[in-house]
Write an enzyme that holds these catalytic residues in place. Structure first.
Site, PDB file in Angstrom:
ATOM      1  N   TYR A   1      32.672  45.153-121.905  1.00  0.00           N
ATOM      2  CA  TYR A   1      32.062  45.915-120.814  1.00  0.00           C
ATOM      3  C   TYR A   1      33.055  46.210-119.696  1.00  0.00           C
ATOM      4  O   TYR A   1      32.990  47.253-119.053  1.00  0.00           O
ATOM      5  CB  TYR A   1      30.793  45.223-120.297  1.00  0.00           C
TER       6      TYR A   1
ATOM      7  N   GLU B   1      36.660  53.976 -93.135  1.00  0.00           N
ATOM      8  CA  GLU B   1      37.357  54.040 -94.425  1.00  0.00           C
ATOM      9  C   GLU B   1      36.966  55.282 -95.218  1.00  0.00           C
ATOM     10  O   GLU B   1      37.184  55.345 -96.434  1.00  0.00           O
ATOM     11  CB  GLU B   1      37.081  52.769 -95.220  1.00  0.00           C
TER      12      GLU B   1
HETATM   13 ZN    ZN Z   1      37.835  48.039 -96.780  1.00  0.00          ZN
END
Ligand code: ZN
Length: 212
Positions: free
Chosen positions: A120, A74
């Protein structure tokens, strides 16, 4: 920070994410941009819980492997984030359960997947667009993330998980964790009448904390 200190930091972050159940198996990947423009990245098929500092993938600025194991499959998600965001010095990508659950829901707002439930969340994540589904490794997925990354440091991949860039690894981690916790809150509160922050409150936070 020295090369070895950055390697240690990546391994420490990976172990922390794994220990807390934010990643599992060999899913999830982390990268850091180095002062020379190159990258350190977690290797393919590695558990974030058991990273070896010496085996992290060391890439040059163009993404060529210089040393260590082969980078995550990835890597392209990281590459497009850095390519679109000059200030990005780290990227975290997880298949964290609650964020993935939100990415599978029917009818969520594709321009902004989660409501501004807490200050936040607004300060760390801001707007979270949904990237359409493509099979892992599909070039179209890289292009779809690239299109959004200029305007958003955090995106949610449909039926897959979040990709979050930060000005430092700590900031990328904090934002990823904030996103996961907000996804959990959102799922806990489904069916309940909720009071997200108002548009004025969100705007005030954006002005005061200027998301990058
Ligand atoms: Zn992934």
């Amino acid at each position: 920070m020295s090369d070895s200190a950055i390697r240690e930091q990546i391994c420490r972050c990976g172990a922390s994410l794994f220990r807390r159940g934010l990643t599992f198996g060999s899913t999830g990947n982390i990268s850091v941009r180095l002062p020379d423009g190159g990258f350190l990245m977690t290797p393919t098929n590695a558990s974030l819980g058991e990273l070896d500092p010496a085996k992290l993938s060391r890439l040059d600025a163009k993404g060529n492997l210089l040393s260590g194991d082969k980078p995550t499959k990835e890597a392209f998600l990281h590459r497009v984030m850095y390519g679109q965001r000059d200030g990005a010095n780290a990227v975290v990508h997880l298949h964290s359960t609650h964020s993935v659950a939100v990415s599978c829901l029917h009818g969520i707002d594709h321009h902004d997947c989660l409501p501004p439930l807490t200050a936040y969340y607004v300060m760390r994540v801001g707007r979270l667009p949904l990237v359409p589904y493509y099979p892992p490794g599909d070039e179209s997925l890289a292009l779809a993330v690239e299109k959004l990354a200029g305007d958003h440091h955090a995106v949610l991949l449909s039926n897959h998980g979040p990709v979050v860039a930060g000005t430092s690894l700590d900031n990328a981690m904090y934002a990823t964790e904030e996103l996961e916790e907000t996804a959990k809150l959102f799922l806990l509160l489904r069916g309940e009448k909720t009071r997200p922050l108002t548009a004025e409150q969100v705007e005030e936070l954006r002005k005061a904390h200027g998301l990058w």
